[in-house]
Design a protein around this motif. Structure first.
Motif, short mmCIF file in Angstrom:
data_model
loop_
_atom_site.label_atom_id
_atom_site.label_comp_id
_atom_site.label_asym_id
_atom_site.label_seq_id
_atom_site.Cartn_x
_atom_site.Cartn_y
_atom_site.Cartn_z
N ILE A 17 40.02 59.70 13.86
CA ILE A 17 39.96 60.51 12.64
C ILE A 17 38.60 61.20 12.55
O ILE A 17 37.57 60.54 12.68
N TYR A 18 38.63 62.49 12.33
CA TYR A 18 37.42 63.28 12.10
C TYR A 18 37.40 63.78 10.67
O TYR A 18 38.44 64.13 10.11
N LEU A 19 36.20 63.83 10.09
CA LEU A 19 35.98 64.54 8.83
C LEU A 19 35.15 65.75 9.18
O LEU A 19 33.96 65.63 9.50
N ASN A 20 35.76 66.91 9.18
CA ASN A 20 35.14 68.14 9.68
C ASN A 20 34.67 67.90 11.11
O ASN A 20 35.49 67.60 11.97
N SER A 21 33.37 67.95 11.39
CA SER A 21 32.89 67.78 12.77
C SER A 21 32.45 66.36 13.09
O SER A 21 32.05 66.07 14.21
N MET A 69 41.01 71.74 3.00
CA MET A 69 41.50 73.05 3.42
C MET A 69 42.71 72.95 4.35
O MET A 69 43.68 73.66 4.22
N ARG A 70 42.60 72.02 5.33
CA ARG A 70 43.73 71.80 6.22
C ARG A 70 43.51 70.51 7.00
O ARG A 70 42.41 69.97 7.05
N ILE A 71 44.59 70.05 7.61
CA ILE A 71 44.54 68.86 8.44
C ILE A 71 45.15 69.22 9.80
O ILE A 71 46.31 69.63 9.87
N ASP A 72 44.35 69.08 10.84
CA ASP A 72 44.80 69.41 12.20
C ASP A 72 45.06 68.14 12.98
O ASP A 72 44.20 67.25 13.04
N LEU A 82 45.80 64.47 22.32
CA LEU A 82 44.49 63.82 22.27
C LEU A 82 44.47 62.65 21.29
O LEU A 82 43.50 61.89 21.26
N ALA A 83 45.52 62.51 20.49
CA ALA A 83 45.57 61.47 19.44
C ALA A 83 44.38 61.60 18.51
O ALA A 83 43.67 60.63 18.22
N VAL A 84 44.16 62.83 18.03
CA VAL A 84 43.03 63.14 17.15
C VAL A 84 43.55 63.88 15.92
O VAL A 84 44.38 64.79 16.04
N VAL A 85 43.06 63.49 14.74
CA VAL A 85 43.39 64.20 13.52
C VAL A 85 42.08 64.58 12.83
O VAL A 85 41.16 63.78 12.74
N VAL A 86 41.99 65.85 12.42
CA VAL A 86 40.77 66.37 11.80
C VAL A 86 41.10 66.83 10.38
O VAL A 86 41.96 67.69 10.19
N VAL A 87 40.41 66.23 9.42
CA VAL A 87 40.55 66.64 8.02
C VAL A 87 39.40 67.61 7.72
O VAL A 87 38.23 67.24 7.82
N ARG A 88 39.74 68.84 7.36
CA ARG A 88 38.73 69.87 7.12
C ARG A 88 38.64 70.15 5.62
O ARG A 88 39.64 70.41 4.96
#
Length: 277
Positions: free
Chosen positions: A32-36, A70-73, A78-84
């Motif tokens: 899980i990422y929060l932005n960068s 703003m969005r969730i990618d 890659l089994a990665v989710v980024v919350v922007r």
């Protein structure tokens, strides 16, 4: 959205040595990422990754002052989710990389746990079914904090059919770590031991047992696919769903000696003893 399989059919044996097929829960890493900022790697069954990421960040208080999401990618490969979010947060500056797993309470550092696992092979110690039943009967009725108050996990280090040390904690990983510490303090050798736990047989539980050098892991609870695969990789005998005269062995069945007479084994009383989780 592609539908993923949450279980996989795994072949093993039951308490009689007869072949069985068991649906076992999948276990997958999700970063899980929060932005960068990389925040956490969670071990999860893999469904609803966007909800999991958003809920985790919200429950950790990491979205305060971040403005709108703003969005969730999500990248399945890659089994990665980024919350922007609309604004950067203070958390992104001060947080170091952390890893939580599928464990209870405080998680474990999964990446560090995986180091040194490659090439590791546990001693080929036999495991007698008579020992299993004797241990289950003793452990299930031993006075404990669980039996008096509940809501707690237990881990027991055993030598053949004798419990050596019993540890409890709110998280099953804490209980296992306490046993490991006891072994170090008492110079207790692991190659002829059995580790009994009330918790699920997930990947990190198998890895901890392997790093401790213990060749057999037994639980009242069930398995995850990755836990089974890692047990097979390191030569760990893996016994789950140990209740009364019933159990399932999904790894290391070739090291099990079927010496118990099932007609002499009593079923576990429904209203007494331990539950699994």
């Amino acid at each position: 959205m592609t539908r993923i399989s949450l279980t996989r059919r795994v072949v093993g044996v039951d308490q009689t040595g007869a072949a069985i097929e068991q649906d076992v829960v999948e276990e997958r890493p999700l970063t899980i990422y929060l932005n960068s900022q990389e925040i956490v790697t969670a071990m999860t069954i893999g469904d609803y990754p966007e909800y999991l990421a958003l809920g985790f960040l919200r429950n950790q208080g990491m979205l305060e002052g971040a403005g709108a999401v703003m969005r969730i990618d999500y990248d399945d490969e890659l089994a990665v989710v980024v919350v922007r979010t609309e604004h950067a947060t203070n958390h992104e500056e001060k947080l170091k990389k952390k890893t939580r797993t599928s464990g209870c309470a405080v998680g474990t550092v999964f990446g560090d746990m995986m180091e040194g696992l490659e090439g590791l092979r546990l001693p080929e110690a036999e495991l007698r079914t008579s020992w299993l039943y004797a241990l289950a009967a003793q452990i299930n009725t031993t006075p404990s904090l669980y039996l008096s108050a509940g809501a707690i996990h237990g881990t027991v280090l055993c030598a053949r059919d004798q419990p050596l040390v019993y540890m409890e904690d709110v998280g099953r990983h804490n209980a296992v770590d306490k046993v490991s510490g006891w072994m170090m303090q008492n110079d207790e050798r692991p190659e002829d031991k059995i580790l009994y736990t009330t918790g699920r047989l997930t990947s990190e539980m198998v890895i901890k047992c392997a790093h401790m050098g213990i060749p057999a892991l037994v639980s009242r609870s069930g398995f995850t696919v990755w836990g089974v695969e890692l047990a097979q990789q390191v030569g760990l005998t893996l016994i789950g769903r140990m209740r009364g005269k019933r159990f399932q062995c999904l790894a290391g069945a070739e090291r099990v000696v079927w010496d118990a007479d099932l007609a002499q084994i009593k079923d576990e009383p429904k209203k007494s003893g331990r539950k699994a989780s």
